[in-house]
Enzyme design. Structure first.
Site, PDB file in Angstrom:
ATOM      1  NE  ARG A 179      -2.659  -1.467   3.546  1.00  0.00           N
ATOM      2  CZ  ARG A 179      -3.637  -1.507   4.425  1.00  0.00           C
ATOM      3  NH1 ARG A 179      -4.265  -1.018   4.956  1.00  0.00           N
ATOM      4  NH2 ARG A 179      -2.468  -1.422   5.737  1.00  0.00           N
ATOM      5  CE  LYS A 189      12.097 -26.181   8.695  1.00  0.00           C
ATOM      6  NZ  LYS A 189      13.455 -24.976   8.740  1.00  0.00           N
ATOM      7  CG  HIS A 230       5.709 -26.121  10.348  1.00  0.00           C
ATOM      8  ND1 HIS A 230       5.772 -25.752   9.059  1.00  0.00           N
ATOM      9  CD2 HIS A 230       6.033 -24.734  11.327  1.00  0.00           C
ATOM     10  CE1 HIS A 230       5.016 -23.894   9.461  1.00  0.00           C
ATOM     11  NE2 HIS A 230       5.846 -23.946   9.947  1.00  0.00           N
ATOM     12  CE  LYS A 236      15.949 -23.306  13.509  1.00  0.00           C
ATOM     13  NZ  LYS A 236      14.973 -23.065  13.905  1.00  0.00           N
TER      14      LYS A 236
HETATM   15  C1  BG6 Z   1       6.701 -20.377  11.906  1.00  0.00           C
HETATM   16  C2  BG6 Z   1       6.506 -20.111  13.079  1.00  0.00           C
HETATM   17  O1  BG6 Z   1       5.814 -20.647  10.525  1.00  0.00           O
HETATM   18  O2  BG6 Z   1       8.219 -21.660  11.639  1.00  0.00           O
HETATM   19  C3  BG6 Z   1       7.383 -19.494  14.010  1.00  0.00           C
HETATM   20  O3  BG6 Z   1       5.110 -19.391  12.546  1.00  0.00           O
HETATM   21  C4  BG6 Z   1       8.685 -21.066  13.985  1.00  0.00           C
HETATM   22  O4  BG6 Z   1       6.872 -19.858  15.112  1.00  0.00           O
HETATM   23  C5  BG6 Z   1       9.342 -20.466  12.945  1.00  0.00           C
HETATM   24  O5  BG6 Z   1       9.143 -20.026  14.494  1.00  0.00           O
HETATM   25  C6  BG6 Z   1      10.077 -21.907  12.773  1.00  0.00           C
HETATM   26  O6  BG6 Z   1      11.031 -22.810  11.317  1.00  0.00           O
HETATM   27  P1  BG6 Z   1      11.925 -22.759  11.627  1.00  0.00           P
HETATM   28  O7  BG6 Z   1      11.931 -23.210  10.120  1.00  0.00           O
HETATM   29  O8  BG6 Z   1      13.098 -22.280  12.254  1.00  0.00           O
HETATM   30  O9  BG6 Z   1      11.857 -24.297  12.488  1.00  0.00           O
END
Ligand code: BG6
Length: 521
Positions: free
Chosen positions: A59, A195, A254, A359
């Site tokens: 926009r 992935k 996911h 992570k």
């Molecule tokens: C997203 C979520 O779909 O996936 C996020 O909304 C999350 O909250 C992210 O952090 C994680 O993705 P990846 O690829 O880093 O595991």
């Protein structure tokens, strides 16, 4: 899938016309950080070979040059050269997607840009979810979605997540979108499917015949899937997140997609139709629990102040943008069941949390222990006592074989087994066979969005999510959500940021099943 037909491949995909990629939400985070780098990388590799131009739509007013500069500034250093090649084919159109006159003007500009009307068009809705249906309706109204069945040039729409917030809203959204376009024009993105290691779940299962005979309830004791994140509410995410929560944000999409690939029946081919039918069947066979079972088999929690990478971090309620009375979970764990002959009785344990110590995303398939235990009897137990303890499950000294599929950040496959410790006694020790993508192939895989954008440009919907998968996933998640909303539901549990989740999460494991994975070390 009852209503699903094989999607016709657009016949122009083999032609050499450059396509137009039209991104709504041109200056959003997703566009600048993920989509544009992915498109630059594709352009740098000349993929697809027919080429494409990119039209950002939003926009706020800006010129093509302004937009090229804005995108270029955010481009990662390793993609600057690739972007320099794409930049002359990047354009900007100021338009409010809810304004018919703006969308008509957009249509006129697209006709003037390279390829014009004969270019295939891929519309990416990187917008707030409540704009998915109005935006699609506006595109249809402006004649921007007209595509003959199986004909050329193609008109496709990519829709981001979240796709609805429960079954009802997802069905309504599917209905609204289907009134503007056909299912085969609709590409619902789930970036986990882009992935490499998630795709390898298919390769691993269906290319290696040795695993299939043991991939069932006779040999598998339980399956565990974890998506652990260190992130909290960085980059002003709390506003979105607080209306979503861990179950809707990660589990419904996911994680259930990963589970579907791990547990579905073999597809007859890798066609979108064949693969997605098997995923739908699997998702539909997830047992939808009543409230009592749902509460017994789930745990929700939220992080309190703690540490991340040695630095103090606030609790969820102290994060900027989180309302003081929030009841949103940042951690969810579920013990699920699949009602199929392959999996009946095999616990499926799913866990996701923000602000965990590291992570990692991983799938663990834990196999049954041998029926007779010959080794490692603890000192001081008679044979009968040993047998009794094993039978009642109070002695869990045998380490079961575990197959661990590391999805990220380490992309690995590990199989644990026992070996005899050298010496006179028959004492078994744990050992492991390990494969690491990076060590083996010496390269990291392409980012998920790159693969998925290429597939969408080429008309391959295999790695996109069908309407029926979405609905089956919500049906399952809604059962838990409804249970959590009941008065008898326990209050949200808590865990300090930087820990593995609330006390009690391991109670979702029974007997000698073990506990939650602590990651890839
Ligand atoms: C997203 C979520 O779909 O996936 C996020 O909304 C999350 O909250 C992210 O952090 C994680 O993705 P990846 O690829 O880093 O595991």
């Amino acid at each position: 899938m009852s209503t699903t037909q094989p999607s016709p491949k657009a016949s122009n995909d083999a032609r050499k016309d450059p396509a137009q990629v039209v991104i709504f939400g041109a200056s959003g985070d997703l566009t600048l950080h993920k989509l544009m780098p992915a498109l630059a990388s594709l352009a740098g590799k000349d993929r697809p070979s027919s080429g494409f131009s990119v039209i950002g739509v939003s926009r706020s007013p800006k010129s093509d040059e302004d937009y090229r500069r804005e995108v270029g500034e955010r481009m990662p250093p390793e993609l600057k050269d690739a972007f320099a090649r794409l930049a002359p084919r990047v354009f900007f159109v100021q338009a409010d997607v809810e304004d018919a006159a703006d969308v008509a003007a957009l249509a006129a500009r697209l006709d003037e840009l390279p390829g014009g009307r004969s270019a295939g068009r891929l519309y990416y809705l990187s917008l707030k979810p409540d704009l998915f249906a109005p935006a699609t309706a506006a595109l249809k109204h402006a004649g921007l979605l007209e595509q003959a069945e199986g004909g050329a040039p193609f008109r496709r729409v990519i829709v981001e997540k979240p796709f609805g917030r429960d079954l009802e809203s997802a069905q309504a959204l599917n209905h609204a979108l289907h009134s503007s376009l056909r299912e085969d024009q609709l590409y619902r993105i789930d970036h986990y499917l882009g992935k490499e290691t998630v795709q390898n779940l298919l390769g691993f299962r269906f290319h290696n015949a040795i695993f299939e005979p043991i991939w069932n309830r006779h040999h598998v004791e339980h399956i565990q899937i974890t998506v652990a994140e260190q992130l909290g509410m960085e980059n002003g995410r709390a506003g979105y997140y607080d209306t979503t929560g861990a179950a809707r944000d990660m589990l419904q999409n996911h994680m259930l997609q990963v589970l579907a690939l791990v547990a579905m029946e073999p597809p007859t081919s890798l066609d979108a139709w064949a693969l997605r039918s098997q995923k739908v069947n699997l998702l539909r066979s997830l047992h939808v629990p009543g409230p009592e079972l749902a509460l017994r088999n789930s745990l929700r929690a939220r992080y309190t102040a703690g540490e991340s990478d040695g630095e103090p971090v606030p609790g969820y309620l102290e994060e900027k943008g989180v309302p003081a009375d929030s009841s949103t979970e940042t951690f969810v764990a579920i013990r699920a069941e699949i009602d199929s002959w392959r999996w009946a009785g095999v616990p499926i344990l799913l866990r996701h949390g923000k602000r965990m110590p590291q992570k990692f995303t991983e799938v663990r398939v834990q196999f049954r222990v041998p029926p007779l235990q010959l080794f490692n009897r603890p000192d001081g137990l008679t044979d009968d006592e040993f047998r009794e303890k094993l039978r009642e499950g109070s002695l869990c000294q045998i380490r079961p074989n575990v197959l661990t599929l590391g999805i990220q950040p380490r992309e690995t496959i590990q199989l644990s087994f026992g070996v005899k410790t050298p010496g006179v006694a028959m004492v078994m020790s744990p050992a492991e066979l390990a494969f690491d993508y990076r060590d083996h192939f010496g390269q990291t895989s392409a980012p998920a969005y790159e693969r998925l954008l290429l597939d969408a440009l080429q008309g391959d919907a295999t790695l996109f999510v069908h309407a029926e998968e979405i609905e089956a996933s919500w049906r399952f998640i809604d059962a838990f959500r409804r249970a959590w909303d009941r008065p008898e539901a326990p209050p949200l549990a808590e865990y300090p940021a930087g820990t593995w989740g609330p006390d009690g999460a391991d109670e979702l494991f029974h007997g000698c099943e073990g506990g939650w994975s602590r990651g890839q070390g």
